[in-house]
Design an enzyme around this catalytic site. Structure first.
Site, short mmCIF file in Angstrom:
data_model
loop_
_atom_site.label_atom_id
_atom_site.label_comp_id
_atom_site.label_asym_id
_atom_site.label_seq_id
_atom_site.Cartn_x
_atom_site.Cartn_y
_atom_site.Cartn_z
N HIS A 220 4.47 -25.93 13.43
CA HIS A 220 5.81 -26.59 13.42
C HIS A 220 6.03 -27.74 14.37
O HIS A 220 6.57 -28.88 13.93
CB HIS A 220 7.00 -25.50 14.04
CG HIS A 220 6.84 -24.37 13.41
ND1 HIS A 220 6.54 -24.03 12.06
CD2 HIS A 220 6.94 -23.17 13.84
CE1 HIS A 220 6.64 -22.87 11.72
NE2 HIS A 220 7.00 -22.23 12.91
N ARG B 9 0.81 -1.20 0.01
CA ARG B 9 0.10 -0.08 -0.12
C ARG B 9 1.02 1.26 -0.06
O ARG B 9 0.50 2.33 -0.41
CB ARG B 9 -0.77 0.03 1.35
CG ARG B 9 -2.06 0.97 1.30
CD ARG B 9 -2.87 0.33 2.29
NE ARG B 9 -2.10 0.01 3.59
CZ ARG B 9 -2.38 -0.50 4.89
NH1 ARG B 9 -3.65 -0.74 4.90
NH2 ARG B 9 -1.54 -1.21 5.65
N LYS C 104 8.38 -19.31 24.71
CA LYS C 104 9.32 -18.31 24.43
C LYS C 104 10.18 -17.72 25.78
O LYS C 104 9.62 -18.16 26.99
CB LYS C 104 8.44 -16.90 24.13
CG LYS C 104 7.98 -17.23 22.77
CD LYS C 104 7.41 -15.68 22.11
CE LYS C 104 7.03 -15.87 20.69
NZ LYS C 104 8.15 -16.33 19.85
N ASP D 99 0.84 -20.39 17.47
CA ASP D 99 2.05 -19.89 16.77
C ASP D 99 2.98 -21.06 16.40
O ASP D 99 3.84 -20.95 15.39
CB ASP D 99 3.02 -18.92 17.69
CG ASP D 99 3.86 -18.03 16.92
OD1 ASP D 99 3.57 -17.57 15.83
OD2 ASP D 99 4.80 -17.80 17.51
N ASP E 290 5.38 -24.04 5.53
CA ASP E 290 5.71 -23.91 6.87
C ASP E 290 7.28 -24.04 6.81
O ASP E 290 7.74 -25.15 6.42
CB ASP E 290 5.20 -25.42 7.65
CG ASP E 290 5.45 -25.41 8.92
OD1 ASP E 290 6.50 -24.76 9.56
OD2 ASP E 290 4.76 -25.99 9.88
N HIS E 291 7.86 -22.96 7.06
CA HIS E 291 9.11 -22.91 6.93
C HIS E 291 10.26 -24.14 7.71
O HIS E 291 11.28 -24.31 7.48
CB HIS E 291 10.00 -21.58 7.17
CG HIS E 291 10.17 -21.23 8.61
ND1 HIS E 291 9.04 -20.53 9.14
CD2 HIS E 291 11.13 -21.34 9.41
CE1 HIS E 291 9.40 -20.11 10.38
NE2 HIS E 291 10.76 -20.72 10.65
N LYS F 101 13.89 -26.69 6.62
CA LYS F 101 15.28 -26.84 7.25
C LYS F 101 15.70 -28.22 6.76
O LYS F 101 15.27 -29.22 6.87
CB LYS F 101 14.87 -26.87 8.58
CG LYS F 101 14.59 -25.57 9.39
CD LYS F 101 14.31 -25.58 10.64
CE LYS F 101 13.77 -24.22 11.29
NZ LYS F 101 14.90 -23.04 11.06
N GLU G 15 12.63 -21.30 22.53
CA GLU G 15 12.99 -20.07 21.77
C GLU G 15 13.43 -19.38 23.02
O GLU G 15 13.02 -19.33 23.92
CB GLU G 15 11.98 -19.07 21.30
CG GLU G 15 11.27 -19.96 19.96
CD GLU G 15 10.20 -19.19 19.21
OE1 GLU G 15 10.43 -18.38 18.45
OE2 GLU G 15 9.16 -19.07 20.04
N1 LIG Z 1 8.11 -11.65 9.66
C1 LIG Z 1 8.60 -12.74 9.81
O1 LIG Z 1 9.87 -13.19 10.02
C2 LIG Z 1 7.83 -14.14 9.53
C3 LIG Z 1 8.16 -15.46 9.66
C4 LIG Z 1 7.40 -16.41 9.40
C5 LIG Z 1 5.96 -16.25 9.19
N2 LIG Z 1 5.70 -14.80 8.84
C6 LIG Z 1 4.25 -14.49 8.49
O2 LIG Z 1 4.39 -13.78 7.09
C7 LIG Z 1 3.30 -13.02 7.00
C8 LIG Z 1 3.61 -11.32 6.96
O3 LIG Z 1 4.46 -11.05 8.02
P1 LIG Z 1 5.31 -9.85 8.20
O4 LIG Z 1 6.06 -9.81 9.33
O5 LIG Z 1 6.09 -9.64 6.80
O6 LIG Z 1 4.16 -8.63 8.13
P2 LIG Z 1 4.20 -7.00 8.11
O7 LIG Z 1 5.53 -6.55 8.24
O8 LIG Z 1 3.37 -6.60 9.03
O9 LIG Z 1 3.86 -6.83 6.71
C9 LIG Z 1 2.37 -6.71 6.15
C10 LIG Z 1 2.45 -6.15 4.70
O10 LIG Z 1 1.22 -6.22 4.26
C11 LIG Z 1 0.96 -5.01 3.70
N3 LIG Z 1 -0.46 -4.59 3.69
C12 LIG Z 1 -1.32 -4.70 5.07
N4 LIG Z 1 -2.72 -4.51 4.75
C13 LIG Z 1 -2.57 -4.00 3.41
C14 LIG Z 1 -3.57 -3.55 2.84
N5 LIG Z 1 -4.90 -3.33 3.03
N6 LIG Z 1 -3.15 -3.31 1.22
C15 LIG Z 1 -2.07 -3.45 0.69
N7 LIG Z 1 -0.82 -3.82 1.54
C16 LIG Z 1 -1.16 -4.08 2.77
C17 LIG Z 1 1.86 -4.07 4.48
O11 LIG Z 1 1.97 -2.93 3.45
P3 LIG Z 1 2.16 -1.36 3.75
O12 LIG Z 1 3.06 -1.25 5.02
O13 LIG Z 1 2.45 -0.69 2.53
O14 LIG Z 1 0.81 -0.86 4.22
C18 LIG Z 1 3.10 -4.60 4.55
O15 LIG Z 1 3.79 -4.86 3.50
C19 LIG Z 1 2.41 -13.08 8.27
O16 LIG Z 1 1.62 -13.96 7.99
C20 LIG Z 1 3.40 -13.83 9.36
O17 LIG Z 1 2.78 -14.70 10.01
C21 LIG Z 1 6.39 -13.85 8.99
#
Ligand SMILES: NC(=O)c1ccc[n+]([C@@H]2O[C@H](COP(=O)([O-])OP(=O)(O)OC[C@H]3O[C@@H](n4cnc5c(N)ncnc54)[C@H](OP(=O)(O)O)[C@@H]3O)[C@@H](O)[C@H]2O)c1
Lengths: 370, 509
Positions: B261, B62, B361, B256, B198-199, B203, B237
């Protein structure tokens, strides 16, 4: 990459006591009781070296391998032409500097110095030192293997043999002999072939997609540019690449290959079409091994090019269709040191049929036909 | 499906096949996952020559970013998070294929623009209509994006290329919501197009578990109720909720970690050998394990599960706040940050063998492992007495950090007395294969591009897993709140008592 150090002193010992000294080495190793020191062994590596340059290569490579393939290394420093008749041995442990939180891994090295007639007896010393159950790898760092009786003796003991045909003085007959070894169910690897792996990958990638797959059968010209050290005729690398294409695509040579660096060659495709091959040498001053710098394949509808730049360690792969814009990308393609090539090759098991097929094609190309 | 094309130059080459040229569309491209894992992973793949020519990335989010700005933000992350070195010309060439599509997820115009960009890339970069959509967003956006993709006609590519979609966790928050989401997914995509990630499955050691079990002849014969006393699966963790308190309060440790996992580790440990190593054969066997597991009745929950929540404590000598004091955690939060439970796999192989799972955690260290504890020797023929405290054999599969396998067995202490002590025989992955393992995401992204779904979760697997977790969630509704445990300890005392009741104890990791 982790660093490797030598543990304790390199010690000269009696031949008969090598095994006992190896055990003692581990008992006296600092931190022997600490669980952080891990001794591991996935193979016995036998490296005969016949000159100083080979000895240096072997030294660098064994240190590098500690990190990736813990092993018992047996270096045979053989000088068959010496006057004396001497057989000496040294043992030492090579240890990797531990990365944070990781166990330290060590491996052992035995060096056997054989002078004069004693070279004959060296393989007898090696036999009881082979680690049970794990493969024995004979690595012949440089020179023509078939010229040495030591090679013949040691290759009897080995499960696999690694050579570098880029260091052969007479590559063509040597490669034909190797092909026989390969047929005798031994895995034969060649570091000159390993250097071609990224080239083969990049060329193959051009024809992975459904749209381009059929194109590979219509290649009509191949141009291989390579660096050629002055005053030698070393065409192994470029010829091997051509041999590989010919083997995979069923090209048959039409006529003999001239004995010159800029040789041209015609081949016939299975569909009857012809393929023109050109080797394009570029003179370089340094006495480095000949090395490919660019390959170009042409079909009726596109040109496929891979070119590398040693300055950046990168290669550019480019497709230029006759109509439309070119697609190109840059990928990593560094020149691997011998130690790294060896480590890469050790990852693979089993006979390398693509290499064997390439050697056969190479024999057909380099053997003058009527 | 088109016939797989045979490339003669590939035959006999012992490298992975590179995927066909394709475009990957990342939804949530400005987010954390994209910057920390996905793009650094893609860059590594490109560096290793594993990505196809013409490979392109379109970021979808966005924020008002330009193509250039998007690339700029990525450079820094690639430099920081890529496990290989950074090389400018390589990055330049990779970045040429990266662009940004600014839109809200619910705006149809954004998807029209996306479709046009995709078509343009097919022509300009030869991506031949192959598309990989990656939902790197919070779960609340999944349905919207999928519906919009369907509405924009992006469920299938024009001209015969493939279209696949990778969906991040969590897939639902209970049985009902998972089924609802699944129904939405299947309104647009066929199951064969769906890759639920599921990462943990990416592994190296987790994959090695299957090789260890099924490529060796000596372990399977003892891998059953006759020889195994119980199994302990731990995912510990050291970190706290790391600013994601809001999300975490909605999920808790069970959603979570356990539902995905730990369940994966359990099914891989307990499954029967598949007919061959292929996506559906492997996943069929995993689903059979889940179906053979007995769901707890809500009133059994108090007996077979323990919940905990960390309070302030110390870790690595530093004071750390409790869960309730963490940023983003709402007042009166009650999510569990620790859970221990017993599961039952009721089939011929495992009947009567408890599977103990725990995760938490702010435990003393980061460690994941599977421990198979064998029954003790049937008869003690050596002097029993104070000198001999016989311990059972344990086979441990360490998933992280120091991956490896170790076997604990009894051995005689040298000397005149028959004194017996346990020793361990250790196989360390990095000692035998010094090379660094690829990042889990790299392996999985490549698999998805190659159309190999072996390491992705199938729809019925998710369903079966939720059917075990949902009754526990229901049981907890009427249970006392999680027990406190100090950060930096191995969880609440109740967890120890829970195993002690069965005459067992948790392994000290
Ligand atoms: N982070 C990790 O290390 C990790 C590890 C394993 C799994 N995950 C999973 O990966 C997924 C994403 O995690 P994340 O940590 O990357 O989340 P995040 O940092 O909160 O990123 C969310 C993204 O979605 C976009 N977004 C949200 N609402 C939107 C809308 N209405 N229209 C357009 N864009 C929108 C945001 O864009 P804008 O900011 O531009 O609004 C941002 O790019 C989750 O399901 C999480 O469980 C994450």
């Amino acid at each position: 990459m982790t660093q490797t150090t030598t543990l304790g002193q390199r010690q000269q010992i009696e031949i008969a006591a090598i095994e006992a000294e190896l055990a003692a080495l581990w008992r006296h190793a600092p931190g022997h009781d600490a669980p952080q020191l891990t001794r591991a062994c996935v193979m016995t590596l036998v490296a005969p070296v016949l000159d100083q340059a080979a000895a240096q290569l072997a030294g660098a490579a064994t240190l590098h391998l500690t990190d990736r393939f813990p092993n018992r290394t047996i270096v045979i420093d053989a000088r068959p032409d010496d006057q004396e008749d001497v057989l000496d041995a040294w043992v030492q442990a090579n240890c990797q500097m531990p990365a944070a939180g990781r166990a330290q891994v060590c491996c052992e090295q035995v060096t056997i110095d054989a002078r004069g007639p004693a070279v004959e007896r060296a393989s007898g010393v090696v036999l009881p030192l082979l680690v049970p159950d794990v493969p024995v790898v004979l690595w012949w760092p440089s020179g023509d293997p078939q010229a040495s009786p030591l090679f013949a003796q040691l290759s009897e003991l080995a499960d696999r043999v690694i050579v570098d045909s880029a260091t052969f003085a007479q590559p063509e007959p040597q490669l034909r002999a190797l092909l026989k070894d390969a047929r005798a169910h031994k895995r034969v690897s060649d570091l000159a072939w390993a250097r071609l792996t990224p080239w083969r990958e990049l060329l193959a990638q051009f024809f992975d997609s459904a749209a381009s797959a059929a194109q590979v059968h219509t290649i009509s010209s191949v141009r291989v540019q390579y660096e050629l050290p002055e005053a030698v005729l070393d065409r192994v690398q470029p010829l091997m690449l051509v041999g590989w294409l010919a083997a995979k695509l069923g090209w048959q040579p039409l006529g003999a290959l001239l004995n010159r660096a800029d040789a041209a060659l015609s081949l016939r495709r299975p569909d009857g079409g012809s393929v023109e091959v050109m080797l394009v040498p570029q003179a370089v001053a340094a006495p480095a091994a000949a090395r490919i710098t660019a390959v170009e394949l042409r079909t009726a509808i596109a040109t496929y090019q891979v070119g590398c730049s040693s300055a950046t360690n990168c290669a550019t792969a480019r497709v230029q269709p006759r109509e439309g814009a070119a697609i190109q990308r840059v990928v990593r393609l560094e020149q691997l040191a011998v130690a790294e090539l060896l480590a890469e090759d050790l990852r693979l098991f089993g006979r390398d049929r693509a290499y064997e097929a390439t050697l056969r094609a190479l024999a057909a190309i380099s053997e003058p036909t009527a | 499906m088109t016939e797989p094309t045979v490339n003669p130059l590939r035959s006999g080459m012992r490298m992975q096949r590179t995927p066909e040229p394709c475009t990957m569309v990342i939804f949530g491209a400005t987010g954390d996952l994209t910057h920390r894992k996905l793009v650094p992973g893609l860059y590594n793949l490109q560096r290793e020559r594993l990505l196809p020519p013409g490979f392109s990335v379109i970021g979808f989010a966005r924020r008002d970013w330009s193509d250039d700005y998007f690339r700029q933000t990525l450079v820094e992350d690639v430099q920081e998070f890529s496990r290989s070195g950074f090389e400018e010309p390589l990055w330049q060439s990779f970045a040429e294929g990266i662009s940004y599509n600014r839109s809200s997820f619910d705006d149809p115009a954004g998807y029209q623009a996306l479709a046009e960009k995709l078509n343009a890339l097919d022509a300009e970069r030869g991506t031949s209509g192959n598309r990989l959509f990656y939902l790197a967003t919070g779960p609340e956006s999944f349905t919207t994006i999928i519906q919009q993709l369907g509405a924009a006609g992006l469920r299938q590519s024009p001209g015969g290329g493939w279209t696949r979609i990778i969906i991040e966790k969590p897939f639902g928050r209970d049985m009902a919501s998972a089924r609802e989401l699944d129904a939405e997914v299947h309104k647009v995509f066929d199951e064969s197009q769906v890759y639920r990630i599921d990462h943990y499955l990416g592994k190296e050691t987790v994959q090695n578990l299957l090789v260890f079990r099924f490529a060796n002849g000596i372990f399977e014969p003892v891998w059953n109720r006759r020889y195994v006393d119980h199994v302990q699966i731990t995912v510990a963790e050291a970190v706290g909720v790391e600013g994601r308190g809001n999300y975490y309060e909605q999920a808790g440790a069970i959603r979570d970690m356990v539902q995905n996992h730990l369940m994966q580790l359990l099914t891989l440990t307990a499954m029967e050998p598949p007919g061959f190593y292929e996506a559906n054969s492997v996943r069929d066997e995993k689903v059979k394990v889940l179906r053979a597991m007995r769901p707890l009745a809500p009133d059994e929950v108090a007996k077979y599960t323990v919940r905990g929540q960390y309070t302030a404590g110390t870790q690595a000598g530093k004071p750390v706040p409790g869960y309730l004091e963490e940023a983003g955690v709402p007042a009166g939060a009650h999510a569990e940050t620790y859970v221990a439970m017993q599961m039952f796999v009721e089939n011929w192989r495992w009947a009567g063998v408890p599977f103990y799972l725990r995760t938490g955690k702010r435990l003393p260290k980061r460690a994941s492992e599977i421990a198979i504890q064998f029954r003790s020797a049937p008869l003690m023929i050596f002097d029993q007495g104070p000198l001999n405290d016989i311990e059972p054999n344990v086979l441990t599969i360490k998933v992280q950090p120091d991956e490896g396998i170790s076997l604990k067995f009894e051995s005689k202490v040298p000397g005149q007395l028959t004194q017996i002590r346990p020793v361990t025989m250790d196989f360390r992955y990095n000692a035998a294969f010094g090379v660094e393992s690829p990042e889990a995401y790299e392996r999985l992204l490549l698999d998805a591009m190659l159309g190999d779904s072996t390491l992705f979760t199938r729809s019925d697997e998710v369903d079966a897993s939720w059917s075990l977790i949902t009754p526990i969630l229901a049981g907890w509704q009427n249970a006392p709140p999680p027990e406190p445990y100090a950060a930096g300890s191995w969880g609440p005392r109740a967890a120890d008592e829970f195993l002690a009741r069965a005459g067992r104890e948790w392994r000290r990791l």
